[in-house]
Write an enzyme that holds these catalytic residues in place. Sequence first.
Site, PDB file in Angstrom:
ATOM      1  N   TRP A 132      12.841  26.906  47.722  1.00 19.10           N
ATOM      2  CA  TRP A 132      12.037  27.782  48.576  1.00 19.10           C
ATOM      3  C   TRP A 132      10.787  27.080  49.100  1.00 19.10           C
ATOM      4  O   TRP A 132      10.406  27.261  50.254  1.00 19.10           O
ATOM      5  CB  TRP A 132      11.694  29.095  47.873  1.00 19.10           C
ATOM      6  CG  TRP A 132      12.927  29.935  47.683  1.00 19.10           C
ATOM      7  CD1 TRP A 132      13.461  30.362  46.504  1.00 19.10           C
ATOM      8  CD2 TRP A 132      13.805  30.417  48.716  1.00 19.10           C
ATOM      9  NE1 TRP A 132      14.618  31.072  46.730  1.00 19.10           N
ATOM     10  CE2 TRP A 132      14.853  31.127  48.075  1.00 19.10           C
ATOM     11  CE3 TRP A 132      13.825  30.316  50.106  1.00 19.10           C
ATOM     12  CZ2 TRP A 132      15.894  31.732  48.784  1.00 19.10           C
ATOM     13  CZ3 TRP A 132      14.865  30.919  50.813  1.00 19.10           C
ATOM     14  CH2 TRP A 132      15.867  31.614  50.152  1.00 19.10           C
ATOM     15  N   ASP A 203       3.290  31.408  47.177  1.00 11.26           N
ATOM     16  CA  ASP A 203       4.466  32.246  47.445  1.00 11.26           C
ATOM     17  C   ASP A 203       4.795  32.974  46.137  1.00 11.26           C
ATOM     18  O   ASP A 203       5.282  32.370  45.183  1.00 11.26           O
ATOM     19  CB  ASP A 203       5.642  31.375  47.903  1.00 11.26           C
ATOM     20  CG  ASP A 203       6.943  32.172  48.046  1.00 11.26           C
ATOM     21  OD1 ASP A 203       6.915  33.407  47.858  1.00 11.26           O
ATOM     22  OD2 ASP A 203       7.986  31.547  48.335  1.00 11.26           O
ATOM     23  N   LYS A 227      12.159  42.198  45.018  1.00 15.53           N
ATOM     24  CA  LYS A 227      12.187  41.950  43.567  1.00 15.53           C
ATOM     25  C   LYS A 227      11.193  42.921  42.918  1.00 15.53           C
ATOM     26  O   LYS A 227      11.491  44.108  42.794  1.00 15.53           O
ATOM     27  CB  LYS A 227      11.901  40.481  43.283  1.00 15.53           C
ATOM     28  CG  LYS A 227      12.827  39.551  44.102  1.00 15.53           C
ATOM     29  CD  LYS A 227      12.549  38.113  43.838  1.00 15.53           C
ATOM     30  CE  LYS A 227      13.019  37.196  44.948  1.00 15.53           C
ATOM     31  NZ  LYS A 227      14.467  37.064  45.094  1.00 15.53           N
TER      32      LYS A 227
HETATM   33  N1  PMP Z   1      10.424  32.476  48.201  1.00 10.77           N
HETATM   34  C1  PMP Z   1      10.920  32.806  47.003  1.00 10.77           C
HETATM   35  C2  PMP Z   1      10.152  32.428  45.774  1.00 10.77           C
HETATM   36  C3  PMP Z   1      12.108  33.531  46.906  1.00 10.77           C
HETATM   37  O1  PMP Z   1      12.588  33.861  45.698  1.00 10.77           O
HETATM   38  C4  PMP Z   1      12.787  33.897  48.084  1.00 10.77           C
HETATM   39  C5  PMP Z   1      14.058  34.726  48.060  1.00 10.77           C
HETATM   40  N2  PMP Z   1      14.742  34.806  46.916  1.00 10.77           N
HETATM   41  C6  PMP Z   1      12.248  33.505  49.313  1.00 10.77           C
HETATM   42  C7  PMP Z   1      11.074  32.808  49.335  1.00 10.77           C
HETATM   43  C8  PMP Z   1      12.940  33.862  50.616  1.00 10.77           C
HETATM   44  O2  PMP Z   1      12.722  35.187  50.872  1.00 10.77           O
HETATM   45  P1  PMP Z   1      13.320  35.947  52.164  1.00 10.77           P
HETATM   46  O3  PMP Z   1      14.797  36.018  51.982  1.00 10.77           O
HETATM   47  O4  PMP Z   1      12.648  37.252  52.113  1.00 10.77           O
HETATM   48  O5  PMP Z   1      12.951  35.166  53.362  1.00 10.77           O
END
Ligand code: PMP
Length: 392
Positions: A132, A203, A227
């Site tokens: 991520w 994040d 979450k």
């Molecule tokens: N950052 C983290 C820490 C995540 O766990 C996730 C999704 N699991 C994301 C970003 C991406 O999120 P999104 O699908 O809402 O773009």
Amino acid sequence: MTALTAMTAMTALTPAAAAVAHTLFPQAPSKGRVYNFSAGPACMPESVLEQIREEIFDCRGGGIGLLELSHRGALYEDLNNEAEAMCRKAANVGSDYAVFFMPGGATLQFGLLPLNFVPDTGTAAYIDTSIWSYKAYTEALRCRNVTIAFDGRSLSAKYSRVPKQGEFTEPSNAAYLLYCQNNTVEGTTFWAPPETSLPLIGDATSDIFSRPWDFTKHAMVLAAGQKNLGASGASLVVARKDFIARATQKLPQILRFEDHANAGSRLNTPPTFAVRVMGLMAEWSLKVGGPEAIAKNNALKANLIWNAVDNSGGFYSWPAEKWCRSHLNICFKTAKPELDAKFVSEAEQHGLFGLLGHREAGGMRASSYNAFPVKGCEILADFMGEFARRNG
Ligand code: PMP
């Protein structure tokens, strides 16, 4: 007796688990529902689901359902303000911070950050500890010359740990330093925000409101829904007002953080349902005792599963270093992908769902966010032991 009730019956709560489990935290799922270890969208407290069910049909007795409310009406204004106030309280920030909701998930936020804060010829720094944070970096790289401050991808065991304090390089002219607080796929976490002189962006998509956390060390913390904040479709942003004021004006308003904050999360028609759910989830997190109580409960649950990994004599393993293991995403695998598949399928017969690991990491992943019941982790830990004995 079904497989699930048989398994539940044979699992007595340990005294430590029982001490936590009799509090306000969710217990076993009600009839017809299962233990849902999904990484996201993830399981929510049943009390919140029931309240939403009621509000969808008639919100607060006004004869209009939650999905039908005008976002400019007085009732939605109350819901929006309550959601902001609950999140502000849970984040524990003062009036120098804006707390607001934006449409879209974390990936949209990754794209907006460089557009807002990095001048055409400027840079920003990224601590890369997971798929991520790498995504945040590569999205920014499409439009700006951003840099990697810590390269977790190149560790001998890829993404097996986060950096220690000071183990990253920050260009002094960077507009911000971004890190991923909890690495959802890799099962690692930061136990404290990195110390830096740059504006720090966290994040918090997979760890928001899961533990005491100093938001004021950050210029911005962002978290997508799905979450600990419930429904997907919106993101919570907690940002220092003087930081978001730095953003270039040469952007459409809909892409500027500050414009969303100034419009009280209603620059245009907002994702009203997701915002209401976020408000209820933040309220729930305060009702069960706030970050301290939640962190204890999460530690208890995670340790049940990590201990099952450590006590398996090597049958289960995971590269994450112990000191930075996540309490929210507990990952493990056997020596063979076929055995992993068998584990996931047999676990479902025991009422344990959503355990398939992320497609890039393989193995299994037990996501135990704030609302996941202790009992489910006990059942999983027992099942892991039993599966290892049968297949080891
Ligand atoms: N950052 C983290 C820490 C995540 O766990 C996730 C999704 N699991 C994301 C970003 C991406 O999120 P999104 O699908 O809402 O773009």
